[in-house]
Design a protein around this motif. Structure first.
Motif, PDB file in Angstrom:
ATOM      1  N   LYS A 140      -3.079 -11.026   3.061  1.00  0.00           N
ATOM      2  CA  LYS A 140      -3.104  -9.559   3.131  1.00  0.00           C
ATOM      3  C   LYS A 140      -1.733  -9.064   3.561  1.00  0.00           C
ATOM      4  O   LYS A 140      -0.918  -9.845   4.066  1.00  0.00           O
ATOM      5  CB  LYS A 140      -4.194  -9.062   4.075  1.00  0.00           C
ATOM      6  N   SER A 190       0.829  -1.212   0.000  1.00  0.00           N
ATOM      7  CA  SER A 190       0.000   0.000   0.000  1.00  0.00           C
ATOM      8  C   SER A 190       0.861   1.259   0.000  1.00  0.00           C
ATOM      9  O   SER A 190       0.437   2.306  -0.498  1.00  0.00           O
ATOM     10  CB  SER A 190      -0.975   0.015   1.182  1.00  0.00           C
ATOM     11  N   HIS A 193      -1.519  -5.892  -2.672  1.00  0.00           N
ATOM     12  CA  HIS A 193      -2.051  -4.592  -2.263  1.00  0.00           C
ATOM     13  C   HIS A 193      -3.519  -4.843  -1.907  1.00  0.00           C
ATOM     14  O   HIS A 193      -4.125  -5.780  -2.439  1.00  0.00           O
ATOM     15  CB  HIS A 193      -1.921  -3.615  -3.445  1.00  0.00           C
ATOM     16  N   PRO A 194      -4.121  -4.047  -1.007  1.00  0.00           N
ATOM     17  CA  PRO A 194      -5.547  -4.262  -0.707  1.00  0.00           C
ATOM     18  C   PRO A 194      -6.437  -4.299  -1.955  1.00  0.00           C
ATOM     19  O   PRO A 194      -7.492  -4.934  -1.944  1.00  0.00           O
ATOM     20  CB  PRO A 194      -5.899  -3.054   0.179  1.00  0.00           C
ATOM     21  N   GLU A 195      -5.982  -3.660  -3.052  1.00  0.00           N
ATOM     22  CA  GLU A 195      -6.797  -3.631  -4.281  1.00  0.00           C
ATOM     23  C   GLU A 195      -6.326  -4.631  -5.360  1.00  0.00           C
ATOM     24  O   GLU A 195      -6.880  -4.666  -6.456  1.00  0.00           O
ATOM     25  CB  GLU A 195      -6.792  -2.212  -4.885  1.00  0.00           C
ATOM     26  N   THR A 196      -5.303  -5.433  -5.051  1.00  0.00           N
ATOM     27  CA  THR A 196      -4.780  -6.376  -6.063  1.00  0.00           C
ATOM     28  C   THR A 196      -5.859  -7.351  -6.521  1.00  0.00           C
ATOM     29  O   THR A 196      -6.540  -7.964  -5.694  1.00  0.00           O
ATOM     30  CB  THR A 196      -3.577  -7.168  -5.498  1.00  0.00           C
ATOM     31  N   ALA A 197      -5.994  -7.494  -7.838  1.00  0.00           N
ATOM     32  CA  ALA A 197      -6.973  -8.430  -8.397  1.00  0.00           C
ATOM     33  C   ALA A 197      -6.509  -9.860  -8.158  1.00  0.00           C
ATOM     34  O   ALA A 197      -5.312 -10.156  -8.237  1.00  0.00           O
ATOM     35  CB  ALA A 197      -7.127  -8.177  -9.896  1.00  0.00           C
ATOM     36  N   ASN A 229      -3.769   2.530 -11.218  1.00  0.00           N
ATOM     37  CA  ASN A 229      -4.456   1.239 -11.224  1.00  0.00           C
ATOM     38  C   ASN A 229      -3.716   0.254 -10.321  1.00  0.00           C
ATOM     39  O   ASN A 229      -2.795  -0.434 -10.748  1.00  0.00           O
ATOM     40  CB  ASN A 229      -4.544   0.702 -12.656  1.00  0.00           C
ATOM     41  N   LYS A 230      -4.153   0.192  -9.065  1.00  0.00           N
ATOM     42  CA  LYS A 230      -3.450  -0.643  -8.082  1.00  0.00           C
ATOM     43  C   LYS A 230      -3.846  -2.119  -8.183  1.00  0.00           C
ATOM     44  O   LYS A 230      -3.223  -2.963  -7.556  1.00  0.00           O
ATOM     45  CB  LYS A 230      -3.706  -0.108  -6.677  1.00  0.00           C
ATOM     46  N   SER A 231      -4.861  -2.426  -8.971  1.00  0.00           N
ATOM     47  CA  SER A 231      -5.343  -3.812  -9.049  1.00  0.00           C
ATOM     48  C   SER A 231      -4.303  -4.734  -9.686  1.00  0.00           C
ATOM     49  O   SER A 231      -4.332  -5.949  -9.495  1.00  0.00           O
ATOM     50  CB  SER A 231      -6.650  -3.882  -9.827  1.00  0.00           C
TER      51      SER A 231
END
Length: 313
Positions: A184, A125, A157-161, A133-135
């Motif tokens: 996480k 993070s 990352h908390p938003e990683t796909a 685009n953090k995914s």
């Protein structure tokens, strides 16, 4: 083929990653912002691959010449990113530098390119905070030296796909690494948290006059480490009681809790007591470059042999 392209940076970890990816047959484009460094890295890699081939320790199905042909070097980031599907960043552990590098990469890379960091101590993070685009961002933390020690910690990352985690896991497995998934992010990830616990208790035992530096290292190298080279602490417990893990905890759980509550506070690693430990270590292995280099060489040779043994079993 252009679908098999990764991007590297040319320091020690960058070179190791490059060798790992090439062992899996991938084209590797090496970029460094210092002109000439990427070309120099390929010369170093060529030498290492030829030495590994001579020692029958070259990884992958391709010979050294075939693997060397997979590398290309760049002083221009845009050119290096052309055709890449996966980027492994290996700059030094400075947050702002990593953040800026990923900002530059995102601007130039295709929208589906996975952005991966080698960081060992910065959480995703923070590393990817300037990426839009953090995914598609992930930490792939190797263990030094990655060519022989195959573990890679994958930290989202908390938003990683989830597809990014799956693709990275599959890639690392394909090139012969041993990826583990963290569900996480957490400071220190998994490996360094477990290592910190070992360091702390080892340090306390030496500082409290219970055991010498030499002997605490033997506790690991001739004791725990013998098992842990093949099976982990959970399986060790599971196998050490007649009826498995639950039985182990019934038998020994109370004793473990008692010992854990007797642990001292987090040690000071730079006080007067610490100097005594440092001096004791330096009597065994002086801290000049000649002695340290020789021991690192020995470490790598031993790890190479252990890696071969694990592969054969």
């Amino acid at each position: 083929s252009s679908s098999k392209k990764g991007l590297q940076r040319s320091g020690l970890i960058g070179r190791s990653w490059a060798m790992v990816f090439a062992s899996g047959g991938y084209n590797v484009k090496i970029y460094d912002n210092q002109p000439g460094q990427a070309a120099k890295a390929i010369k170093e890699i060529r030498k290492q691959l030829e030495e590994l081939e001579a020692a029958h320790m070259l990884r992958g199905e391709l010979n050294a010449t075939q693997q060397i042909a997979l590398f290309s070097n760049y002083d221009d980031l845009a050119q290096a990113l052309e055709g890449a599907f996966f980027v492994q960043e290996c700059v030094f552990e400075q947050l702002e530098v990593k953040q800026n590098v990923f900002q530059d990469i995102e601007r130039l890379a295709g929208k589906d390119v996975i952005l991966s960091s080698s960081t060992s101590c910065l959480v995703p993070s923070n590393v990817f905070s300037k990426v839009q685009n953090k995914s598609r961002c992930i930490v792939s933390h190797p263990v030094n030296p990655p060519y022989y020690v195959k573990l890679v910690e994958l930290v989202p990352h908390p938003e990683t796909a989830s597809t990014v985690m799956d693709t990275t896991h599959a890639l690392m497995t394909e090139v012969g690494q041993a990826p583990v998934r963290l569900k996480k992010e957490i400071d220190g990830f998994a490996l360094n948290r477990v290592q910190a616990a070992i360091i702390a208790e080892s340090w306390r035992l030496v500082q409290d006059g219970i055991i010498s530096v030499k002997d605490i290292d033997l506790v690991m190298s001739e004791g725990l480490g013998m098992r842990y080279a093949f099976i982990g602490p959970m399986e060790t417990m599971h196998l050490n009681a007649p009826e498995g893990l639950e039985d182990y905890m019934k038998r020994y759980g109370e004793g473990i809790q008692r010992v854990l509550t007797s642990f001292g506070p987090v040690p000071e690693f730079s006080n007067e007591g610490a100097k005594t430990i440092v001096n004791e270590m330096c009597e065994l292995i002086p801290s000049d470059q000649e002695h340290l280099s020789a021991r690192k060489e020995r470490r790598d040779q031993l790890l190479m042999k252990l890696a071969k043994l694990k592969k054969d079993h």
